[in-house]
Design an enzyme around this catalytic site. Structure first.
Site, mmCIF file in Angstrom:
data_model
loop_
_atom_site.group_PDB
_atom_site.id
_atom_site.type_symbol
_atom_site.label_atom_id
_atom_site.label_comp_id
_atom_site.label_asym_id
_atom_site.label_seq_id
_atom_site.Cartn_x
_atom_site.Cartn_y
_atom_site.Cartn_z
ATOM 1 N N ARG A 81 0.857 -1.222 0.025
ATOM 2 C CA ARG A 81 0.054 -0.117 -0.069
ATOM 3 C C ARG A 81 0.865 1.200 -0.055
ATOM 4 O O ARG A 81 0.633 2.278 0.766
ATOM 5 C CB ARG A 81 -1.167 -0.033 1.066
ATOM 6 C CG ARG A 81 -1.989 -1.141 1.152
ATOM 7 C CD ARG A 81 -2.929 -1.125 0.051
ATOM 8 N NE ARG A 81 -3.600 -2.497 0.007
ATOM 9 C CZ ARG A 81 -3.386 -3.390 -0.523
ATOM 10 N NH1 ARG A 81 -2.520 -3.477 -1.375
ATOM 11 N NH2 ARG A 81 -4.228 -4.578 -0.457
ATOM 12 N N SER A 97 -11.550 0.148 2.712
ATOM 13 C CA SER A 97 -11.055 -0.390 3.714
ATOM 14 C C SER A 97 -10.209 0.887 4.651
ATOM 15 O O SER A 97 -9.708 1.553 3.782
ATOM 16 C CB SER A 97 -9.769 -1.366 3.426
ATOM 17 O OG SER A 97 -10.467 -2.609 2.927
ATOM 18 N N GLU A 113 -5.587 3.272 6.334
ATOM 19 C CA GLU A 113 -5.322 3.097 4.988
ATOM 20 C C GLU A 113 -5.982 4.213 4.214
ATOM 21 O O GLU A 113 -5.416 4.674 3.229
ATOM 22 C CB GLU A 113 -5.662 1.526 4.528
ATOM 23 C CG GLU A 113 -5.644 1.333 2.989
ATOM 24 C CD GLU A 113 -5.860 0.070 2.564
ATOM 25 O OE1 GLU A 113 -6.473 -0.180 1.783
ATOM 26 O OE2 GLU A 113 -5.278 -0.942 3.475
#
EC number: 1.3.1.98
Length: 310
Positions: free
Chosen positions: A179, A228, A302
């Site tokens: 990520r 998310s 995130e």
């Protein structure tokens, strides 16, 4: 608190020419998937990559610049965004299907890339059907789902640097990790090429349908949400996923103001209708605190939280 007007900051005299559109004190909340957030001092919508590059090259370096795409994984704080906000839209939405891949502008939705690949009989990009948002954001954060991530399929990305250079960087220079990418500071992704392989159209389409059905069954995709909320912990930190830790901490359905932890998938925050950005962020911090207390794991956001509080 009212946002400071861009003209009060002298922005009008400092902004270089642009073929695209410039909007002072531009509302952003309606453009966020959460439907929250204050205005941008100045919202800039370039016509194309060349327009963006010339604008950035002539922009005084002291002016802050931020880029937003589909705003699918953002909490824009209630006080809005200071400085210049760049939003890439129609001029960055071209898609070119090639024999072994797809070249797409950064404003293209990830789902659209998957659908074009399926129509062309190309496999390897089906996972993009499970990622909300657009190409630019997916590249910038090395987005992933269903066992694949951007680094697995990306050949190159074209960027405009803060100084206005238009560069093409191969995937090896993007420093991808979980990520995360190592794009140059202030760089804006404008185009990318995704690698794929010839395959049976029906099989590719079936896989995309399977991913869509799985998302529909397990995620609150029709709600005001941002995907998310927290990253899964590193393997050495915990063998449980973020949603499991949140559930074990008793946070499923937890609410604060108009914000709520989803009952369907507890790594999703929801705006139930009247949430402020502050409600969402404070609820997320409550979740992190409870997970820390019950499991000792420090969940990392995130979703990006940007801007200033009200």
């Amino acid at each position: 608190m009212n946002a400071v007007r861009p003209q009060d900051r002298g922005f009008d005299a400092l902004l270089p020419p642009l073929r695209g559109r410039v909007t002072p004190n531009a509302p952003l909340g309606a453009q966020s998937w959460f439907r929250v957030g204050g205005p941008a001092d100045v919202l800039v919508r370039p016509d194309d990559a060349e327009d963006l590059a010339s604008f950035m090259a002539a922009l005084p370096p002291e002016l802050p610049v931020m880029t937003i795409g589909a705003a699918s994984n953002l909490i824009i704080r209630d006080g809005g965004l200071r400085g210049i906000v760049v939003k890439l839209a129609r001029g960055f939405s071209d898609i070119v299907v090639e024999a072994d891949g797809i070249v797409a502008g950064s404003a293209c939705l990830d789902m659209t890339i998957a659908e074009h690949a399926a129509s062309a009989g190309l496999r390897g990009l089906e996972f993009l059907a499970g990622i909300p948002g657009s190409v630019g954001g997916a590249v910038a954060m090395n987005a992933g789902a269903y066992g694949s991530e951007i680094t697995d399929v990306l050949d190159w990305a074209e960027i405009v640097t803060h100084s206005g250079e238009l560069l093409r960087l191969p995937v090896q220079q993007l420093g991808f990790s979980y990520r995360h990418s190592a794009l140059p500071d202030g760089a804006i992704v404008v185009r990318a090429r995704f690698r794929a392989e010839a395959a049976d159209r029906a099989l590719v389409a079936a896989r995309i349908a399977e991913i869509r059905a799985a998302r529909e069954a397990t995620q609150p995709i029709r709600a005001r949400t941002g995907g998310s909320t927290f990253r899964n912990p590193d393997p050495g930190e915990s063998d449980r996923k973020a949603w499991e830790l949140i559930d074990l901490a008793g946070c499923r359905g937890l609410a604060l103001g108009g914000a709520q932890v989803s009952e369907k998938h507890c790594n999703f925050l929801l705006n139930t209708g009247n949430a402020a950005a502050a409600d969402l962020e404070a609820l997320g911090e409550q979740v992190r605190e409870r997970v820390r207390a019950t499991s000792g794991v420090e969940l990392a956001w995130e979703i990006k939280r940007i801007g200033v509080p009200a």
